[in-house]
Motif scaffolding. Sequence first.
Motif, PDB file in Angstrom:
ATOM      1  N   THR A  65       0.835  -1.211   0.000  1.00  0.00           N
ATOM      2  CA  THR A  65       0.000   0.000   0.000  1.00  0.00           C
ATOM      3  C   THR A  65       0.866   1.257   0.000  1.00  0.00           C
ATOM      4  OG1 THR A  65      -1.795  -1.135   1.174  1.00  0.00           O
ATOM      5  CG2 THR A  65      -1.780   1.283   1.229  1.00  0.00           C
ATOM      6  N   PHE A  66       1.854   1.296   0.908  1.00  0.00           N
ATOM      7  CA  PHE A  66       2.742   2.457   0.969  1.00  0.00           C
ATOM      8  C   PHE A  66       3.598   2.558  -0.288  1.00  0.00           C
ATOM      9  CE2 PHE A  66       1.690   2.599   5.472  1.00  0.00           C
ATOM     10  CZ  PHE A  66       1.732   3.959   5.742  1.00  0.00           C
ATOM     11  N   TRP A  67       4.038   1.438  -0.813  1.00  0.00           N
ATOM     12  CA  TRP A  67       4.841   1.487  -2.038  1.00  0.00           C
ATOM     13  C   TRP A  67       4.016   2.004  -3.219  1.00  0.00           C
ATOM     14  CZ3 TRP A  67       8.248  -3.593  -2.093  1.00  0.00           C
ATOM     15  CH2 TRP A  67       9.397  -3.367  -1.325  1.00  0.00           C
ATOM     16  N   SER A  68       2.758   1.587  -3.307  1.00  0.00           N
ATOM     17  CA  SER A  68       1.914   2.070  -4.404  1.00  0.00           C
ATOM     18  C   SER A  68       1.709   3.579  -4.306  1.00  0.00           C
ATOM     19  CB  SER A  68       0.553   1.356  -4.378  1.00  0.00           C
ATOM     20  OG  SER A  68       0.701  -0.029  -4.596  1.00  0.00           O
ATOM     21  N   LEU A  69       1.407   4.060  -3.099  1.00  0.00           N
ATOM     22  CA  LEU A  69       1.230   5.493  -2.901  1.00  0.00           C
ATOM     23  C   LEU A  69       2.538   6.243  -3.164  1.00  0.00           C
ATOM     24  CD1 LEU A  69      -0.444   7.922  -1.983  1.00  0.00           C
ATOM     25  CD2 LEU A  69       0.148   7.354   0.374  1.00  0.00           C
ATOM     26  N   GLY A  70       3.629   5.694  -2.669  1.00  0.00           N
ATOM     27  CA  GLY A  70       4.924   6.350  -2.834  1.00  0.00           C
ATOM     28  C   GLY A  70       5.350   6.471  -4.279  1.00  0.00           C
ATOM     29  N   VAL A  71       5.141   5.411  -5.044  1.00  0.00           N
ATOM     30  CA  VAL A  71       5.575   5.443  -6.439  1.00  0.00           C
ATOM     31  C   VAL A  71       4.739   6.438  -7.238  1.00  0.00           C
ATOM     32  CG1 VAL A  71       4.104   3.625  -7.434  1.00  0.00           C
ATOM     33  CG2 VAL A  71       6.436   3.895  -8.251  1.00  0.00           C
ATOM     34  N   ILE A  72       3.449   6.558  -6.904  1.00  0.00           N
ATOM     35  CA  ILE A  72       2.608   7.542  -7.586  1.00  0.00           C
ATOM     36  C   ILE A  72       3.073   8.961  -7.264  1.00  0.00           C
ATOM     37  CG2 ILE A  72       0.281   8.532  -7.659  1.00  0.00           C
ATOM     38  CD1 ILE A  72      -0.769   5.643  -7.233  1.00  0.00           C
ATOM     39  N   LEU A  73       3.360   9.233  -5.993  1.00  0.00           N
ATOM     40  CA  LEU A  73       3.816  10.561  -5.597  1.00  0.00           C
ATOM     41  C   LEU A  73       5.157  10.901  -6.239  1.00  0.00           C
ATOM     42  CD1 LEU A  73       2.834  10.525  -1.811  1.00  0.00           C
ATOM     43  CD2 LEU A  73       1.793  11.899  -3.628  1.00  0.00           C
ATOM     44  N   MET A  74       6.083   9.948  -6.269  1.00  0.00           N
ATOM     45  CA  MET A  74       7.381  10.208  -6.902  1.00  0.00           C
ATOM     46  C   MET A  74       7.213  10.442  -8.398  1.00  0.00           C
ATOM     47  SD  MET A  74      10.417   8.005  -5.117  1.00  0.00           S
ATOM     48  CE  MET A  74       9.870   6.440  -5.782  1.00  0.00           C
ATOM     49  N   GLY A  75       6.313   9.690  -9.025  1.00  0.00           N
ATOM     50  CA  GLY A  75       6.069   9.898 -10.447  1.00  0.00           C
ATOM     51  C   GLY A  75       5.520  11.285 -10.730  1.00  0.00           C
ATOM     52  N   LEU A  76       4.587  11.729  -9.897  1.00  0.00           N
ATOM     53  CA  LEU A  76       4.061  13.088 -10.044  1.00  0.00           C
ATOM     54  C   LEU A  76       5.163  14.116  -9.829  1.00  0.00           C
ATOM     55  CD1 LEU A  76       0.673  12.746  -8.100  1.00  0.00           C
ATOM     56  CD2 LEU A  76       0.951  13.104 -10.562  1.00  0.00           C
ATOM     57  N   GLY A  77       6.006  13.856  -8.838  1.00  0.00           N
ATOM     58  CA  GLY A  77       7.099  14.781  -8.554  1.00  0.00           C
ATOM     59  C   GLY A  77       8.079  14.900  -9.704  1.00  0.00           C
ATOM     60  N   ILE A  78       8.484  13.769 -10.252  1.00  0.00           N
ATOM     61  CA  ILE A  78       9.440  13.793 -11.364  1.00  0.00           C
ATOM     62  C   ILE A  78       8.825  14.480 -12.580  1.00  0.00           C
ATOM     63  CG2 ILE A  78      10.701  12.359 -13.010  1.00  0.00           C
ATOM     64  CD1 ILE A  78      11.060  10.316 -10.797  1.00  0.00           C
ATOM     65  N   SER A  79       7.570  14.166 -12.881  1.00  0.00           N
ATOM     66  CA  SER A  79       6.918  14.803 -14.024  1.00  0.00           C
ATOM     67  C   SER A  79       6.843  16.317 -13.836  1.00  0.00           C
ATOM     68  CB  SER A  79       5.505  14.229 -14.208  1.00  0.00           C
ATOM     69  OG  SER A  79       5.553  12.859 -14.533  1.00  0.00           O
ATOM     70  N   GLY A  80       6.540  16.753 -12.606  1.00  0.00           N
ATOM     71  CA  GLY A  80       6.483  18.184 -12.334  1.00  0.00           C
ATOM     72  C   GLY A  80       7.848  18.842 -12.410  1.00  0.00           C
ATOM     73  N   LEU A  81       8.866  18.183 -11.874  1.00  0.00           N
ATOM     74  CA  LEU A  81      10.228  18.723 -11.963  1.00  0.00           C
ATOM     75  C   LEU A  81      10.664  18.838 -13.417  1.00  0.00           C
ATOM     76  CD1 LEU A  81      12.012  16.791  -9.055  1.00  0.00           C
ATOM     77  CD2 LEU A  81      11.295  19.186  -9.066  1.00  0.00           C
ATOM     78  N   ALA A  82      10.281  17.851 -14.218  1.00  0.00           N
ATOM     79  CA  ALA A  82      10.630  17.885 -15.638  1.00  0.00           C
ATOM     80  C   ALA A  82       9.942  19.048 -16.344  1.00  0.00           C
ATOM     81  CB  ALA A  82      10.249  16.564 -16.299  1.00  0.00           C
ATOM     82  N   GLU A  83       8.659  19.258 -16.017  1.00  0.00           N
ATOM     83  CA  GLU A  83       7.915  20.354 -16.651  1.00  0.00           C
ATOM     84  C   GLU A  83       8.441  21.712 -16.197  1.00  0.00           C
ATOM     85  OE1 GLU A  83       3.276  21.919 -17.099  1.00  0.00           O
ATOM     86  OE2 GLU A  83       3.722  19.936 -16.257  1.00  0.00           O
ATOM     87  N   GLY A  84       8.885  21.801 -14.948  1.00  0.00           N
ATOM     88  CA  GLY A  84       9.399  23.070 -14.436  1.00  0.00           C
ATOM     89  C   GLY A  84      10.824  23.368 -14.834  1.00  0.00           C
ATOM     90  N   THR A  85      11.513  22.381 -15.410  1.00  0.00           N
ATOM     91  CA  THR A  85      12.889  22.578 -15.863  1.00  0.00           C
ATOM     92  C   THR A  85      12.864  23.088 -17.292  1.00  0.00           C
ATOM     93  OG1 THR A  85      13.656  20.791 -14.438  1.00  0.00           O
ATOM     94  CG2 THR A  85      15.127  21.478 -16.211  1.00  0.00           C
ATOM     95  N   GLN A  86      13.430  24.238 -17.540  1.00  0.00           N
ATOM     96  CA  GLN A  86      13.280  24.915 -18.829  1.00  0.00           C
ATOM     97  C   GLN A  86      14.402  24.603 -19.816  1.00  0.00           C
ATOM     98  OE1 GLN A  86      13.024  28.988 -17.557  1.00  0.00           O
ATOM     99  NE2 GLN A  86      10.932  28.783 -16.794  1.00  0.00           N
ATOM    100  N   ASN A  87      15.370  23.786 -19.418  1.00  0.00           N
ATOM    101  CA  ASN A  87      16.511  23.489 -20.284  1.00  0.00           C
ATOM    102  C   ASN A  87      16.408  22.075 -20.867  1.00  0.00           C
ATOM    103  OD1 ASN A  87      17.628  25.962 -19.356  1.00  0.00           O
ATOM    104  ND2 ASN A  87      18.459  24.897 -17.572  1.00  0.00           N
ATOM    105  N   LEU A  88      17.034  21.881 -22.021  1.00  0.00           N
ATOM    106  CA  LEU A  88      17.201  20.560 -22.629  1.00  0.00           C
ATOM    107  C   LEU A  88      15.908  19.735 -22.592  1.00  0.00           C
ATOM    108  CD1 LEU A  88      20.702  19.700 -21.104  1.00  0.00           C
ATOM    109  CD2 LEU A  88      20.194  20.604 -23.378  1.00  0.00           C
ATOM    110  N   PRO A  89      14.899  20.129 -23.357  1.00  0.00           N
ATOM    111  CA  PRO A  89      13.597  19.451 -23.314  1.00  0.00           C
ATOM    112  C   PRO A  89      13.645  17.963 -23.650  1.00  0.00           C
ATOM    113  CG  PRO A  89      13.746  20.922 -25.214  1.00  0.00           C
ATOM    114  CD  PRO A  89      14.911  21.223 -24.337  1.00  0.00           C
TER     115      PRO A  89
END
Length: 220
Positions: A65-89
């Motif tokens: 349960t915690f791993w499922s929640l954790g992996v979803i949160l990390m995935g959202l985080g990485i996707s957001g960090l990628a979108e907020g990074t303006q270099n090297l698309p």
Amino acid sequence: MEHLSSQLLRTSGIFTLIGAITMLIGAAFWGSTGTDLWAALANGTMAEYLSAVPAVQTQLVLNTTFWSLGVILMGLGISGLAEGTQNLPVYTRIASYSARTGVTMGVISFITMLSLTLQIAPDSSPEAVRLANVVGWIGTRLDDVATILIIGVGPVCLSIAGRDQWVPGWLRTWGLIAGLVGLLALAGLYMASLADLAILLVPFGIGWMIAAGITAMRSN
């Protein structure tokens, strides 16, 4: 635009940090069980694994349960960090795609492994063992690939893309190392002699997630 990018980085950093901590909580529940599906598959001790599962069923359910929640949160985080990074698309798109694919594979892997706990154990008959070996192999391999995509590919791509924006030099070096260890983990899927070394990706990758989350939260 620049203000929105910084705000996105900070919010995504929060998701990344909470997701990594949630994964560690799940790992603590898993460690408390004394069971190891990967070892059972490698050593041919699936019958013993199935017999041991009922006594620690609650911990294994909490673990997944915690791993499922954790992996979803990390995935959202990485996707957001990628979108907020303006270099090297190119690199940010790879990071985002890898995270989203990894999240899907990760959740499926946890459900697959949980089926051993709730649907097959404690039956350790030859038929149950054969089924558990197949289901367990699928679940663990999905987990292995998801781990490589999320905390291997993600860190190295974001470290390269964000180096002139929000990623300091020490975090970039850390991310590159996580990427190299990810390659080792990938090789470990095919070479049993490297499988024990591949586990190094977890501390390197999760550690990077925590450090990157804190760094992004403090981004201006």
